[in-house]
Structures are given as structure tokens and as C-alpha cells.
Design a protein around this motif. Sequence first.
Motif, PDB file in Angstrom:
ATOM      1  N   PHE A  29       0.832  -1.155   0.057  1.00  0.00           N
ATOM      2  CA  PHE A  29       0.108  -0.055  -0.099  1.00  0.00           C
ATOM      3  C   PHE A  29       1.027   1.320   0.115  1.00  0.00           C
ATOM      4  O   PHE A  29       1.692   1.442   0.900  1.00  0.00           O
ATOM      5  CB  PHE A  29      -1.005  -0.122   1.196  1.00  0.00           C
ATOM      6  N   VAL A  30       0.553   2.234  -0.983  1.00  0.00           N
ATOM      7  CA  VAL A  30       1.483   3.302  -1.242  1.00  0.00           C
ATOM      8  C   VAL A  30       0.519   4.574  -0.808  1.00  0.00           C
ATOM      9  O   VAL A  30      -0.720   4.792  -1.222  1.00  0.00           O
ATOM     10  CB  VAL A  30       1.744   3.412  -2.666  1.00  0.00           C
ATOM     11  N   SER A  31       1.240   5.446   0.029  1.00  0.00           N
ATOM     12  CA  SER A  31       0.466   6.745   0.247  1.00  0.00           C
ATOM     13  C   SER A  31      -0.042   7.593  -0.905  1.00  0.00           C
ATOM     14  O   SER A  31       1.023   7.613  -1.887  1.00  0.00           O
ATOM     15  CB  SER A  31       1.303   7.697   1.062  1.00  0.00           C
ATOM     16  N   ASN A  32      -1.145   8.082  -1.159  1.00  0.00           N
ATOM     17  CA  ASN A  32      -1.554   8.887  -2.105  1.00  0.00           C
ATOM     18  C   ASN A  32      -1.920  10.204  -1.762  1.00  0.00           C
ATOM     19  O   ASN A  32      -2.721  11.076  -2.515  1.00  0.00           O
ATOM     20  CB  ASN A  32      -2.831   8.237  -2.704  1.00  0.00           C
ATOM     21  N   ARG A  33      -1.296  10.719  -0.832  1.00  0.00           N
ATOM     22  CA  ARG A  33      -1.697  11.963  -0.180  1.00  0.00           C
ATOM     23  C   ARG A  33      -1.045  13.115  -1.183  1.00  0.00           C
ATOM     24  O   ARG A  33       0.289  12.692  -1.771  1.00  0.00           O
ATOM     25  CB  ARG A  33      -1.226  12.319   1.328  1.00  0.00           C
ATOM     26  N   LEU A  34      -1.420  14.466  -1.433  1.00  0.00           N
ATOM     27  CA  LEU A  34      -1.171  15.354  -2.283  1.00  0.00           C
ATOM     28  C   LEU A  34       0.404  15.825  -1.590  1.00  0.00           C
ATOM     29  O   LEU A  34       0.191  15.856  -0.438  1.00  0.00           O
ATOM     30  CB  LEU A  34      -2.003  16.445  -2.612  1.00  0.00           C
ATOM     31  N   LYS A  35       1.368  16.103  -2.376  1.00  0.00           N
ATOM     32  CA  LYS A  35       2.598  16.554  -2.131  1.00  0.00           C
ATOM     33  C   LYS A  35       2.790  17.792  -2.320  1.00  0.00           C
ATOM     34  O   LYS A  35       2.239  17.990  -3.562  1.00  0.00           O
ATOM     35  CB  LYS A  35       3.724  15.646  -2.480  1.00  0.00           C
ATOM     36  N   SER A  36       3.453  18.740  -1.859  1.00  0.00           N
ATOM     37  CA  SER A  36       3.920  19.994  -2.135  1.00  0.00           C
ATOM     38  C   SER A  36       4.805  20.138  -3.444  1.00  0.00           C
ATOM     39  O   SER A  36       5.496  18.989  -3.401  1.00  0.00           O
ATOM     40  CB  SER A  36       4.501  20.852  -1.213  1.00  0.00           C
ATOM     41  N   PRO A  37       4.581  20.973  -4.302  1.00  0.00           N
ATOM     42  CA  PRO A  37       5.560  21.096  -5.615  1.00  0.00           C
ATOM     43  C   PRO A  37       6.787  21.236  -5.120  1.00  0.00           C
ATOM     44  O   PRO A  37       7.036  21.953  -3.741  1.00  0.00           O
ATOM     45  CB  PRO A  37       4.973  22.447  -6.436  1.00  0.00           C
ATOM     46  N   ASP A  38       7.744  20.953  -5.839  1.00  0.00           N
ATOM     47  CA  ASP A  38       9.121  20.704  -5.349  1.00  0.00           C
ATOM     48  C   ASP A  38       9.666  22.448  -5.291  1.00  0.00           C
ATOM     49  O   ASP A  38      10.377  22.680  -4.175  1.00  0.00           O
ATOM     50  CB  ASP A  38      10.065  20.568  -6.519  1.00  0.00           C
ATOM     51  N   TYR A  39       8.909  23.400  -5.875  1.00  0.00           N
ATOM     52  CA  TYR A  39       9.401  24.768  -5.585  1.00  0.00           C
ATOM     53  C   TYR A  39       8.984  25.254  -4.105  1.00  0.00           C
ATOM     54  O   TYR A  39       9.667  26.096  -3.596  1.00  0.00           O
ATOM     55  CB  TYR A  39       9.047  25.669  -6.444  1.00  0.00           C
TER      56      TYR A  39
END
Length: 241
Positions: A29-39
Amino acid sequence: MNQAKLLLYIALFFYLPLSSFHVVEGNSFVSNRLKSPDYIVALDSLTNNYLSKKPLPHNRMWGLHKMLVNQLQKSGIDTVLFYQEGCVGCEYLPTPDELGRLTKSCRCAEEELVVYLFWQYKGKTLSKKLDCCQNQPVATENSALIDFYFQNKPHFQAAEKFFRDFEAYNRSHPKNVKFLPPTSIHDDVTHVLFYLGKKTVNFQVRGEEFTATGSPKHLRYQWKRKQWEWADLIKKAVATR
């Protein structure tokens, strides 16, 4: 697939929070939460590193904003608004409950009491409060804070022309130069910088130069009124933070 494994998948389907995980090959199972853009990660890293320096320089948020604007521009974001609200020549006075006791206060200098960056990214307007004490998260903003410039662009261009012509006249008339109306050296001041590609719109709104309703006391031009309106729009937007 045997019956036991099928029942396991059905149970997991109903009991795992689907908004946070999805099933992939290998029964993991892999987290699918939104991540912040790299910038944004880069902005946070720069801010944390900057704030870790002791002591911080005077007018410290000015230096931080220059670093963050540079990072935004490197990331391909070319529409950035800097807003700084403060007071020139003022001094912080402790409140009655602060008198006679030590406090571990963390605050910016008087000339940069409220500082924000706003920018546009993929059709959204975002902001980051610049704080002398800690890194603040990026937030979504009303697009009107940046759209105001484009809706009133001719007025801001008129302001640029006014000062270009003013400087050109004084250069060509060294024995008969003109002066701008005097202003108080102790005054509430809002500083606005709008980075638009290779162009920068730069102006200050000094409280003493306007009435309470924003009418210019001197240089009664519409472009000066629009400068006050833009600064006031941002001031009201951040006042409730």
C-alpha cells in the motif's frame, strides 16, 4: 486467486481509508496524499535556513523576500507580489502587562511588521507570510490581489511615466530643479513590489500623504489613488490572519 485472498481484498477495500492509500502490485500500500510542489519545498528550506542564522540582519524580511523571489523565478513563476506593511521611524512600546518582566518575544523590526509574498501558479493565486520567528505555510488567496494591477494597468503606467518625466526634467534643468512634496519621516508605510517578468513595479504608500478614505493630499493624480487602493486591498485581505 483463492477464496481466502479474495476475502482479504474485500475486507481491505471497505476498511482502509481510500483517500490516503491505493493498492499496487505486490500486495503493498502506497500513500496517495498530495505532496507540495518541489518549488514550495525549496521555499520552505530556504526560509528555515535563513531564520536559523543568528543574529538575523536588520530589515531581515527584506533579505528573505529577495531570496524567495529568486527561487520562484528560477521555478518559472514570473508574477510575484511583495507586500510589506510597517512604520518608518517608529519604536515598539511594550504593553502594560509586559512592563517589568522578561518576555521571550519574537518579532520583526517596526518597518516590516506585516510581510507577504503572493504569486500565481497554474491558475491559482498563492501566498506565503514572511515571519521573523518561523516558517509559515503556503496558502491559497483571492486572485483579486494580483488581478488589481492588470485591471488598472494604465494608471500604474502613468505613475511610471510621471517619475520618468520628473527625473528627466531635473537632469535637463540642473539650475531649476523641481521637488516632490515633503513627507513625514515618522510614518506608517506600505511598500509594494510587483515582479512581472523582467519588469518591476515599485511604490510606497505613506499614511500621512492620504486622507482616511484614500484621497491623496498631494500629487492628486488618479494613479496615486490606485496605489492606495491596491495597498488597502491587500491590507484588508491579510488583516484577519
